[in-house]
Design an enzyme around this catalytic site. Structure first.
Site, PDB file in Angstrom:
ATOM      1  N   ASP A 104       0.662  -1.346   0.036  1.00  0.00           N
ATOM      2  CA  ASP A 104       0.018  -0.033  -0.010  1.00  0.00           C
ATOM      3  C   ASP A 104       0.835   1.205  -0.131  1.00  0.00           C
ATOM      4  O   ASP A 104       1.655   1.516   0.904  1.00  0.00           O
ATOM      5  CB  ASP A 104      -0.749  -0.084   1.122  1.00  0.00           C
ATOM      6  CG  ASP A 104      -1.910   1.147   1.086  1.00  0.00           C
ATOM      7  OD1 ASP A 104      -2.773   1.259   0.517  1.00  0.00           O
ATOM      8  OD2 ASP A 104      -1.853   1.940   2.324  1.00  0.00           O
ATOM      9  N   GLU A 146       1.880  -0.420  -4.968  1.00  0.00           N
ATOM     10  CA  GLU A 146       1.095   0.635  -5.280  1.00  0.00           C
ATOM     11  C   GLU A 146       1.998   1.919  -5.563  1.00  0.00           C
ATOM     12  O   GLU A 146       2.505   2.681  -4.549  1.00  0.00           O
ATOM     13  CB  GLU A 146      -0.197   1.150  -4.357  1.00  0.00           C
ATOM     14  CG  GLU A 146      -0.974   2.101  -4.686  1.00  0.00           C
ATOM     15  CD  GLU A 146      -2.151   2.292  -3.685  1.00  0.00           C
ATOM     16  OE1 GLU A 146      -3.323   2.755  -3.811  1.00  0.00           O
ATOM     17  OE2 GLU A 146      -1.763   2.186  -2.258  1.00  0.00           O
TER      18      GLU A 146
END
Length: 719
Positions: A384, A421
């Site tokens: 993330d 990401e």
């Protein structure tokens, strides 16, 4: 207050002379039940709680601490909510119990399980220098392998429950079985299903026993659905321990919310304990997580974890939620601005930023990743806001981040899929340029945006659409990177669901309590003529057609396709594009809706996924060459042209012809001749109703032209 009596004698421990202390804790209210312990200095490694010959060893890092106290709660000493007065405390002597920056102690006679433990740590009080010590907090060991908190997810009776580390040296090693093996699916063959463990089965429509709804065990029960859909990898939203009630610890506009996504890590080693069945706690959660992985692997499905190393649950300086790192050594674990009174830097959008490229923090992250691979057999990780991991200790971007390189080169992680990401909330957008060492794949945000814009009919997007479906060579054809280093997606957990993408022009986040200010405004969505739910048959049909167009485009693209849980039946969040705080049907999989759409939407989605997996032309190892694809196009520079057709060539003659029409009118297209001795069969026409929209064996009779309907797509196979 507890009294202690200390005796000393010399003994040989861990191959060196050490002083042994016999300490008897005599708490006034429980003097008759408190056992006697033998206390040794302990050893520095491994960090965390470990079993050694002399007992249980505890070791914790803190560079700037001046005092460390180990706090223990023995079995049956009461509830977590009422621990403050019932813990046995051992003050660590810096002369005996500290080596370098590691504080350590070994206790003989301690239970091998069911012990809760934490630390009280004191140190400098100067905030301007980045310190946040407070010896009144009992802190979770960053290396605790298990964490206990409240036992039942979302139980308001234990809203303010504390969290503490625990360990289990009593249970037998998990039996993975003699026939067990890892799926080891090549990256180019992956089809990823992004999903939330709790939301998958929490709804009563799952028809599971209430004790296993929303749990690892519940997911196991629904593996047949995943197999029928055809995916071969699940990407689990965060499963590290988090506090679902973090928004309700003080009055605020979000104090009605329950964190169901889990992007707020408390500890990087412990599986989410409230995903255990029947409120079973941390030890059972660990075992059931392994059972889930074993069952998924047995079904040929890989397990990828969505991991959050960019920040923690501990929030900001205005409203801190101190549970661990902040109180152990804030200046080490977080990025602080020493030029601005030691304030926390915030590149995560969540109030703090984990100091990932500090050597100690980097090793913590690597140890955590290895733990999940060795102990739990997971197959990969999606990081993330991974651009945070590319920042130095002062927050500045690094060209060659040590952590990113270490993950790419680590021997234990060598078999794992590693996916970034490639952006953060500080503006570090690295799509196509994420430091990769030819190992890292990326969530391709450019793919998402360009496909959304083309399929909904934006002008000037045909060339970008062609680039994306052919593998995004403009982004990834560098060094030794491959098409599968692009993780292609139209929909992910944050943002609109697929149904909402074709049903809403604007986000509708009023239920989140932030006045509609949260969530992205750049959704590139189109409501097909009406905002939200409607009973207009024409609009409903167009929306269904658009969902099929998106899904077909995703599944015929070079690279790794990823879809979101629930899109296979058309799950709606009614326009909420940031639904992280709703433990309701807004997020939960609706099994009765799946049943209602089984014969049309689910069937189409499943058939297209399985068609992709059977045809290698969609999964090239290398980027496409002129011999791999023919573009039937001489109108690239016309921004008003929204029709694209191309043929993917198969070396055995089984060519695939595709056409996508984003115009609002029919396009009559000339069909090229099929390869020698073959003819075209229609497999897909998204304008047709089920079951004619997908016919696996193909429908013969395709002529020299085909009239492609508005907002539709076709797939022909040469047979």
């Amino acid at each position: 207050m507890a009294k202690s009596r200390v005796n000393h004698r010399t003994t040989n421990v861990y191959g060196r002379q050490a002083r042994e202390r016999v300490l008897e804790e005599e708490a006034l209210e429980m003097a008759e039940t408190t056992p006697s312990f033998k206390i040794f200095p302990g050893v520095t490694f491994p960090l965390g709680a470990s079993e050694v010959d002399n007992g249980i060893n505890f070791a914790i890092f803190s560079q700037h601490a001046t005092a460390v106290t180990l706090c223990l709660s023995l079995p049956q000493r009461g509830e977590l909510d009422k621990l403050d007065d019932g813990m046995i405390k051992f003050s660590l002597d810096p002369q005996l119990n500290k080596t370098g920056d590691i504080w350590h102690i070994c206790i003989e006679g301690l239970h091998r399980s069911n012990v809760l433990y934490g630390y009280c740590i004191d140190g400098p009080k100067n905030w301007d220098e980045g310190h946040r010590f407070d010896c009144n907090n009992v802190l979770i060991d960053p290396y605790a392998k298990l964490v206990e908190g409240r036992r039942t997810f979302g139980n308001p009776k234990h809203k303010l429950s504390k969290f503490l580390g625990t360990y289990d040296f009593d249970s037998s090693p998990f039996d993975w079985g003699d026939e067990y093996k890892l799926p080891n699916i090549p990256e180019r063959d992956l089809v990823i299903y992004e999903m939330n463990v709790r939301a998958f089965t929490a709804d009563e429509s799952s028809c599971l026993d209430q004790n296993i709804r929303g749990t690892y065990a519940g997911l196991i029960e629904k593996i047949p659905h995943l197999l029928e859909l055809g995916i071969n990898a699940v990407e689990l939203l965060p499963v590290f321990e988090f506090d679902e009630f973090e928004f309700q610890r003080r009055p605020n506009p979000r104090d009605h919310m329950i964190n169901t996504w889990g992007y707020s890590t408390i500890n990087f080693f412990a599986p989410m304990s409230r995903y255990a069945s029947g409120g079973g706690g941390a030890v059972n959660a660990s075992r059931e997580f392994k059972e889930m992985v074993k069952a998924l692997h047995g079904a040929g499905i890989e397990v990828i974890l969505d991991v959050v190393y960019n920040h923690t649950n501990e929030a900001d300086d205005k409203h801190p939620y101190t549970t661990s790192f902040r109180g152990i050594d804030n200046k080490v674990y977080y990025m602080v601005d020493l030029n601005n009174k030691g304030q926390l830097l915030n590149f995560s959008g969540c109030g703090n930023t984990f100091n990932c490229n500090h050597p100690v923090v980097m090793e913590l992250i690597l140890d955590s990743l290895r733990h999940w691979v060795v102990e739990y057999h997971v197959d990969g990780f999606r990081f993330d806001l991974a651009s945070v991991l590319c920042r130095g200790t002062d927050g500045s971007p690094l060209d060659a981040p040590p952590l990113i390189r270490a993950i790419a080169k680590d021997a234990t992680l060598a078999r794992c899929k590693i996916i970034a990401e490639p952006w953060d909330c500080g503006g570090l957008y690295l799509v196509g340029s994420f430091p990769n060492w030819d190992r890292w794949a990326e969530w391709n945000g450019r793919y998402r945006d360009d496909l959304r814009r083309y399929i909904k009919g934006d002008a000037g997007m045909k060339g970008a659409f062609a680039t994306r479906v052919s593998g995004s060579a403009d982004l990834y054809f560098k060094n030794k990177r491959k098409p599968y280093h692009s993780v292609n997606f139209v929909i992910a957990h944050d943002g609109f669901t697929l149904r909402d993408l074709v049903s809403y022009n604007f986000k509708h986040n009023e239920a989140n309590g932030e006045g509609g200010n949260d969530g992205s405004n750049d959704n590139f969505s189109w409501n097909c003529g009406f905002e939200g739910e409607t009973d207009n048959a024409g609009i409903i049909a167009l929306r269904f057609r658009q969902m099929k167009n998106f899904h077909l485009a995703l599944m015929i693209s070079q690279g790794i396709p990823m879809m979101l849980m629930g899109d296979e039946y058309g799950h709606t969040r009614y326009g909420n594009n940031n639904s992280y705080g709703h433990d309701t049907a807004l997020n939960s999989f609706q099994w009765q809706q799946l049943a209602a759409r089984k014969s049309d939407q689910f069937r189409f989605f499943s058939e297209v996924i399985n068609y992709r997996r059977k045809h290698r032309v969609f999964c090239h190892e290398n980027f496409l060459t002129k011999s791999d694809v023919t573009w039937h196009e001489d109108n690239w520079d016309n921004p008003d042209s929204k029709f694209l057709a191309f043929t993917l060539h198969d070396k055995n003659g089984g060519d695939i012809y595709l056409a996508f029409n984003a115009h609002e009118f029919f396009v009559k297209v000339s069909i090229p001749a099929a390869p020698q001795t073959r003819r075209w069969f229609r497999v897909v026409d998204t304008n047709l109703a089920s079951p004619d929209d997908f016919v696996g064996e193909g429908v013969p009779g395709v002529g020299s032209t085909y009239n492609v309907a508005p907002y539709s797509s076709i797939l022909l196979e040469a047979k």
